[in-house]
Design a protein around this motif. Sequence first.
Motif, PDB file in Angstrom:
ATOM      1  N   ASN A 237       0.824  -1.213   0.000  1.00 56.66           N
ATOM      2  CA  ASN A 237       0.000   0.000   0.000  1.00 56.66           C
ATOM      3  C   ASN A 237       0.858   1.263   0.000  1.00 56.66           C
ATOM      4  O   ASN A 237       0.730   2.122   0.862  1.00 56.66           O
ATOM      5  CB  ASN A 237      -0.977  -0.003   1.168  1.00 56.66           C
ATOM      6  N   ALA A 238       1.742   1.364  -0.986  1.00 55.45           N
ATOM      7  CA  ALA A 238       2.626   2.521  -1.114  1.00 55.45           C
ATOM      8  C   ALA A 238       2.306   3.279  -2.401  1.00 55.45           C
ATOM      9  O   ALA A 238       1.603   2.775  -3.276  1.00 55.45           O
ATOM     10  CB  ALA A 238       4.079   2.057  -1.131  1.00 55.45           C
ATOM     11  N   GLN A 239       2.833   4.478  -2.530  1.00 52.28           N
ATOM     12  CA  GLN A 239       2.604   5.283  -3.730  1.00 52.28           C
ATOM     13  C   GLN A 239       3.516   4.890  -4.880  1.00 52.28           C
ATOM     14  O   GLN A 239       3.289   5.283  -6.010  1.00 52.28           O
ATOM     15  CB  GLN A 239       2.786   6.759  -3.422  1.00 52.28           C
ATOM     16  N   SER A 240       4.557   4.128  -4.598  1.00 54.25           N
ATOM     17  CA  SER A 240       5.509   3.708  -5.612  1.00 54.25           C
ATOM     18  C   SER A 240       5.947   2.277  -5.299  1.00 54.25           C
ATOM     19  O   SER A 240       6.413   2.011  -4.186  1.00 54.25           O
ATOM     20  CB  SER A 240       6.719   4.660  -5.601  1.00 54.25           C
ATOM     21  N   ILE A 241       5.791   1.390  -6.275  1.00 50.37           N
ATOM     22  CA  ILE A 241       6.091  -0.036  -6.040  1.00 50.37           C
ATOM     23  C   ILE A 241       6.908  -0.594  -7.186  1.00 50.37           C
ATOM     24  O   ILE A 241       6.546  -0.442  -8.354  1.00 50.37           O
ATOM     25  CB  ILE A 241       4.794  -0.844  -5.886  1.00 50.37           C
ATOM     26  N   MET A 242       8.017  -1.236  -6.842  1.00 54.80           N
ATOM     27  CA  MET A 242       8.882  -1.896  -7.811  1.00 54.80           C
ATOM     28  C   MET A 242       8.538  -3.379  -7.854  1.00 54.80           C
ATOM     29  O   MET A 242       8.530  -4.037  -6.805  1.00 54.80           O
ATOM     30  CB  MET A 242      10.344  -1.705  -7.404  1.00 54.80           C
ATOM     31  N   LEU A 243       8.244  -3.892  -9.046  1.00 55.26           N
ATOM     32  CA  LEU A 243       7.983  -5.323  -9.225  1.00 55.26           C
ATOM     33  C   LEU A 243       9.215  -5.986  -9.811  1.00 55.26           C
ATOM     34  O   LEU A 243       9.713  -5.564 -10.856  1.00 55.26           O
ATOM     35  CB  LEU A 243       6.791  -5.527 -10.163  1.00 55.26           C
ATOM     36  N   ASP A 244       9.722  -7.005  -9.125  1.00 50.98           N
ATOM     37  CA  ASP A 244      10.867  -7.742  -9.643  1.00 50.98           C
ATOM     38  C   ASP A 244      10.489  -9.218  -9.765  1.00 50.98           C
ATOM     39  O   ASP A 244       9.319  -9.576  -9.603  1.00 50.98           O
ATOM     40  CB  ASP A 244      12.113  -7.532  -8.773  1.00 50.98           C
TER      41      ASP A 244
END
Length: 95
Positions: free
Chosen positions: A83-90
């Motif tokens: 639940n963040a404003q910026s999310i990195m998917l790896d």
Amino acid sequence: MLTTEAAMTLSFPNPARSYDESKRRVRFLGHDGMFEVRFFVAAEVLSSNLVERTAVSDDYLASFDALRPKILKAAQAAYKAKNAQSIMLDLENFK
């Protein structure tokens, strides 16, 4: 006493995406109500069908488009957990 929790309403109304060459990732946006959420997909996630040494931005974007349903599902799960404003998917987000 009744309590109600707001339901997470993450959606992806804008199909736009862009490749960031310097950070080797594709950027796309989601929306939770009126809040914008920035998502990034690492190039390594998209490179399973590509030869990375010769891949160009159009190749990564085409790979993103081919994987879009999986990516959006992973984005929803990551947003629910973080639940963040910026999310990195790896790669970990796709196991």
